[in-house]
Each structure stands twice: as C-alpha cells, then as structure tokens.
Scaffold this motif. Structure first.
Motif, short mmCIF file in Angstrom:
data_model
loop_
_atom_site.label_atom_id
_atom_site.label_comp_id
_atom_site.label_asym_id
_atom_site.label_seq_id
_atom_site.Cartn_x
_atom_site.Cartn_y
_atom_site.Cartn_z
N PHE A 245 -0.41 17.79 -10.48
CA PHE A 245 -0.29 17.98 -11.94
C PHE A 245 -1.60 18.56 -12.49
O PHE A 245 -1.59 19.52 -13.26
N ASN A 246 -2.70 17.95 -12.08
CA ASN A 246 -4.01 18.39 -12.58
C ASN A 246 -4.31 19.84 -12.21
O ASN A 246 -4.86 20.61 -13.01
N GLU A 247 -3.93 20.22 -10.98
CA GLU A 247 -4.17 21.60 -10.53
C GLU A 247 -3.29 22.59 -11.27
O GLU A 247 -3.70 23.70 -11.59
N ARG A 248 -2.06 22.18 -11.53
CA ARG A 248 -1.09 23.10 -12.14
C ARG A 248 -1.28 23.22 -13.65
O ARG A 248 -1.16 24.31 -14.22
N TYR A 249 -1.56 22.09 -14.32
CA TYR A 249 -1.54 22.09 -15.79
C TYR A 249 -2.88 21.75 -16.44
O TYR A 249 -3.07 22.02 -17.63
N GLY A 250 -3.78 21.10 -15.72
CA GLY A 250 -5.04 20.67 -16.32
C GLY A 250 -5.29 19.21 -16.04
O GLY A 250 -4.36 18.43 -15.82
N ALA A 251 -6.56 18.81 -16.07
CA ALA A 251 -6.95 17.45 -15.67
C ALA A 251 -6.49 16.41 -16.69
O ALA A 251 -7.00 16.36 -17.81
N VAL A 252 -5.52 15.61 -16.30
CA VAL A 252 -5.01 14.52 -17.14
C VAL A 252 -5.12 13.17 -16.42
O VAL A 252 -5.48 12.16 -17.02
N PHE A 253 -4.83 13.17 -15.11
CA PHE A 253 -4.67 11.90 -14.41
C PHE A 253 -5.77 11.64 -13.38
O PHE A 253 -6.23 12.58 -12.71
N PRO A 254 -6.14 10.36 -13.21
CA PRO A 254 -7.01 10.00 -12.09
C PRO A 254 -6.19 9.96 -10.80
O PRO A 254 -4.96 9.88 -10.85
N GLU A 255 -6.86 10.06 -9.65
CA GLU A 255 -6.18 9.86 -8.37
C GLU A 255 -6.43 8.42 -7.94
O GLU A 255 -7.53 8.07 -7.54
N PRO A 256 -5.41 7.58 -8.07
CA PRO A 256 -5.63 6.14 -7.84
C PRO A 256 -5.84 5.80 -6.36
O PRO A 256 -5.42 6.55 -5.47
N GLU A 257 -6.47 4.67 -6.14
CA GLU A 257 -6.72 4.17 -4.79
C GLU A 257 -5.95 2.87 -4.58
O GLU A 257 -5.85 2.04 -5.50
N GLY A 258 -5.41 2.71 -3.38
CA GLY A 258 -4.82 1.43 -3.01
C GLY A 258 -5.92 0.49 -2.56
O GLY A 258 -6.74 0.84 -1.72
N VAL A 259 -5.98 -0.68 -3.17
CA VAL A 259 -6.96 -1.69 -2.77
C VAL A 259 -6.23 -2.69 -1.89
O VAL A 259 -5.35 -3.43 -2.35
N LEU A 260 -6.55 -2.66 -0.61
CA LEU A 260 -5.87 -3.51 0.35
C LEU A 260 -6.31 -4.96 0.18
O LEU A 260 -7.51 -5.25 0.19
N SER A 261 -5.33 -5.84 0.00
CA SER A 261 -5.66 -7.25 -0.16
C SER A 261 -5.88 -7.88 1.21
O SER A 261 -5.39 -7.37 2.23
N ASP A 262 -6.62 -8.98 1.23
CA ASP A 262 -6.76 -9.73 2.48
C ASP A 262 -5.38 -10.17 2.91
O ASP A 262 -4.64 -10.77 2.13
N ALA A 263 -5.02 -9.85 4.14
CA ALA A 263 -3.66 -10.10 4.61
C ALA A 263 -3.44 -11.60 4.84
O ALA A 263 -3.74 -12.13 5.88
N ILE A 264 -2.93 -12.28 3.80
CA ILE A 264 -2.54 -13.68 3.98
C ILE A 264 -1.08 -13.66 4.40
O ILE A 264 -0.23 -13.15 3.68
N GLU A 265 -0.80 -14.20 5.55
CA GLU A 265 0.60 -14.27 5.99
C GLU A 265 1.22 -15.54 5.41
O GLU A 265 0.75 -16.63 5.67
N ILE A 266 2.23 -15.35 4.59
CA ILE A 266 2.86 -16.49 3.94
C ILE A 266 4.27 -16.64 4.49
O ILE A 266 5.19 -15.96 4.04
N PRO A 267 4.46 -17.48 5.49
CA PRO A 267 5.79 -17.63 6.07
C PRO A 267 6.69 -18.47 5.18
O PRO A 267 6.23 -19.33 4.42
N GLY A 268 8.00 -18.20 5.28
CA GLY A 268 8.96 -19.07 4.64
C GLY A 268 9.13 -20.33 5.47
O GLY A 268 8.51 -20.50 6.53
N LEU A 269 9.99 -21.22 5.00
CA LEU A 269 10.14 -22.51 5.67
C LEU A 269 10.86 -22.42 7.02
O LEU A 269 10.94 -23.39 7.75
N ASP A 270 11.34 -21.22 7.36
CA ASP A 270 11.99 -21.04 8.67
C ASP A 270 11.12 -20.20 9.61
O ASP A 270 11.55 -19.83 10.69
#
Length: 347
Positions: free
Chosen positions: A187-212
């Motif tokens: 979008f920014n390249e085609r029309y002009g700078a409007v949006f940031p390029e967001p980053e995924g912030v990886l959370s610490d992988a807590i494995e949360i099992p169900g009761l089974d």
C-alpha cells in the motif's frame, strides 16, 4: 522458512528487550474470537501478557473478533452472551478500559472497509498458501468460505487501522503477520506512506494442556473456564483421565493425563511439575486431583470475585464496550480518511 523464522525471532527478541525501555514507541493490537467462554489456556497463553504490557504503558487495543466467528461456523447463536462474558473476564483479569479500549469488529465499520483496498494488494495464490487458513479449515471440517480464505487480510485490517506495530503471536501465526507486513508495504509503495510494518512479538511458549493431555480447547471440552464455579471446576478435574499407576510422576509422553494435571497445578502455584509429583508420591490420582482442584480454585478465587461484580452490573459491561467502540471508531475513521487521501478518493 527456518531463516525467515530466525529473522522474525531476532526482531521479536529485540523488541521484547526494548518494550520496558521505550514503551511509547509501540502500539499493540490483540484479541480473541467469541466462540465460547475464555479458559485457563487463554489466561496463561495471552491475557496475562496483555495485562503486563498494558501496565508498561504500551498503547494496547483488545479486539473481540465477532465477524471472524462466521469464518468457519454457520451460526452466531450465543454470540452476544459470549462477547459480554469475554469483557467480564478481561476486566477481572486486569484489563483497564480507561487505558485499553475493548471493542468488537462489527461496531467499527471503517476498519472493515479497509478490506476492499487491501484485497487488491494480495494474490489468490498468496491466500491459498497460508498454512493457518488450511489448518483452521481442516480443524473445523468446514468448506473454505470466502471469509476464511481472506481471514489474514481481515486480520491485517484489524492491525493496521489502529497503526498497530506489534502483535503478540505464537510461531504458527507468523505467516499472518508476514502477509500484514506485505500489505502495508505494498500500500505504502503504491499510494504513499500510511501504515507501519508490524512485527510479531513471539510470546514465551507456555504449553497449556487440557485435562486430557491434549491442547486446552473449547472444542475438546477439556478446558477450565475462568468463569466456572469452584464446584464446576472440581467436577471437571475429578472426571479427568489419569491412569492406574499410584506413583505420580511427570512424563508427558507416557502419562499425558497425569502430566496435564501436574502442569495445571504448576501454572497455578508457580511451582514445578516434578516438585509437585514428588510431594504427592504414592498418593495416586485421588491426591493429585485434590491438589489440582485446590490449586486452580485458589488461583481463580480473586478473578471470580472480581468477575462476580461485573456479572451483577451488565450495564457497566455494555458501557465499557460502547466506549471502546466509540474510541476505536474515531481511530478507524481517521485512518480511512488518510487512505482515501492517499488513493485520491476524496470527493
């Protein structure tokens, strides 16, 4: 793909180190689909982290993605009830609506209107390749609807309308973030700078099992809901499957049921699974379930007490949502005005 992941992880690690130092640089969008009640997996997997980031004074927006319910479902039965219950759980967990607006998709039309220009920036093959869409289609057993196919584009609208530049994600959601980055860039390249390029912030992988022992999920019926009563929680834990060995040990592969209960207790008490297993020793599954029940009910007691106040004041819950919708509509309208200006569509 591993190089891409390593690059994403490096950027994520750098951002996580910077968040407490420069919170003013970041705007975070996060949320959930209102397909049912929130459970312990949601709390430890995401809500706890949202509250921590909000309390660092990072600009935070919480979306209840009601339109995304119909990506893979044929009904919106109970959706209003699910939305109100989500708001109650967010508030009880520490989301402060003064700092953090809580809003719903369907109440912010300007954000959804970004779908039209954004769809012109992606190809059909890019949408077809998205692994998350394939996984969700297979898990639901639902036909590939147009909405499910374009789900990553809708997610890009959610992130970009509020100029979000960080999104907390698991590793499997990185393809969504990459597509959002591509849409912003194109979008920014085609029309002009409007949006940031967001980053995924990886959370610490807590494995949360169900009761089974499987992943905690509403669809598996193996979840401890945040709004469940003490008695309901005790009944659910009592019914959970273990095995005949009286000696309690932590062994995820060979003893999934026992190990899932140990992990649940560990998360709720801050202790390790091995330590809890050694304490129970030869007490068997009865002693294990008793300890898990006490641990969960003890942990959730303050949450339930706060939640009860909101259950008795539904007008306040509605006001929180209305105010969140109002604030986000202002942001969405401003962004849409920028988009129209950039595209030359101001008449």
């Amino acid at each position: 793909m591993s190089d891409t992941f390593e690059a994403s992880k490096k950027r994520s690690d750098d951002i996580r180190a910077d968040l407490p130092v420069h919170p003013e640089k970041y705007t975070m969008l996060t949320g959930d689909r209102p397909t049912g009640r929130l459970h312990l997996g949601h709390y430890f997997g995401s809500i706890m982290n949202r509250v921590a980031l909000q309390n660092l004074c990072i600009t935070t927006y919480v979306l209840i993605a009601d339109y995304q319910v119909i990506t893979d479902r044929d009904t919106t039965a109970n959706i209003q009830d699910n939305v109100y219950n989500m708001v109650m759980d967010y508030l009880a967990a520490g989301i402060d609506p003064e700092k953090t607006p809580i809003f719903v998709h369907s109440a912010v039309p300007a954000a959804n209107q970004l779908m039209l220009p954004f769809l012109s920036l992606v190809s059909e093959s890019e949408l077809q390749r998205n692994p998350t869409v394939k996984a969700e289609m297979e898990a639901s057993g639902h036909a590939l609807t147009g909405l499910l196919l374009t789900y990553p584009v809708h997610q890009a609208c959610d992130i970009l309308f509020c100029k979000g530049n960080i999104v907390p994600v698991g590793k499997d959601q990185l393809p969504h973030i990459e597509l959002t980055r591509q849409i912003a860039r194109r979008f920014n390249e085609r029309y002009g700078a409007v949006f940031p390029e967001p980053e995924g912030v990886l959370s610490d992988a807590i494995e949360i099992p169900g009761l089974d022992g499987r992943k905690m999920s509403k669809s598996y019926g193996n979840s401890i809901m945040l709004g469940a009563t003490e008695a309901e929680t005790a009944k659910l834990i009592k019914k959970s499957q273990t095995d005949s060995d009286r000696c309690i040990t932590f062994d995820k592969e060979n003893r999934p049921g026992v190990s899932a209960l140990l992990t649940t207790a560990a998360l709720c008490t801050g202790r390790s699974e091995v330590e809890i297993a050694e304490e129970i020793g030869d007490g068997g599954s009865g002693a294990l379930k008793k300890l898990v029940t006490e641990s969960v009910n003890g942990f959730l007691a303050p949450h339930r007490e706060r939640r009860a106040a909101f259950e008795n004041d539904l007008d306040y819950v509605r006001d929180v949502l209305r105010e969140g919708n109002r604030r986000m509509n202002e942001i969405a309208e401003a962004t849409l005005a920028e988009v129209r200006e950039a595209m030359g569509m101001v008449y």
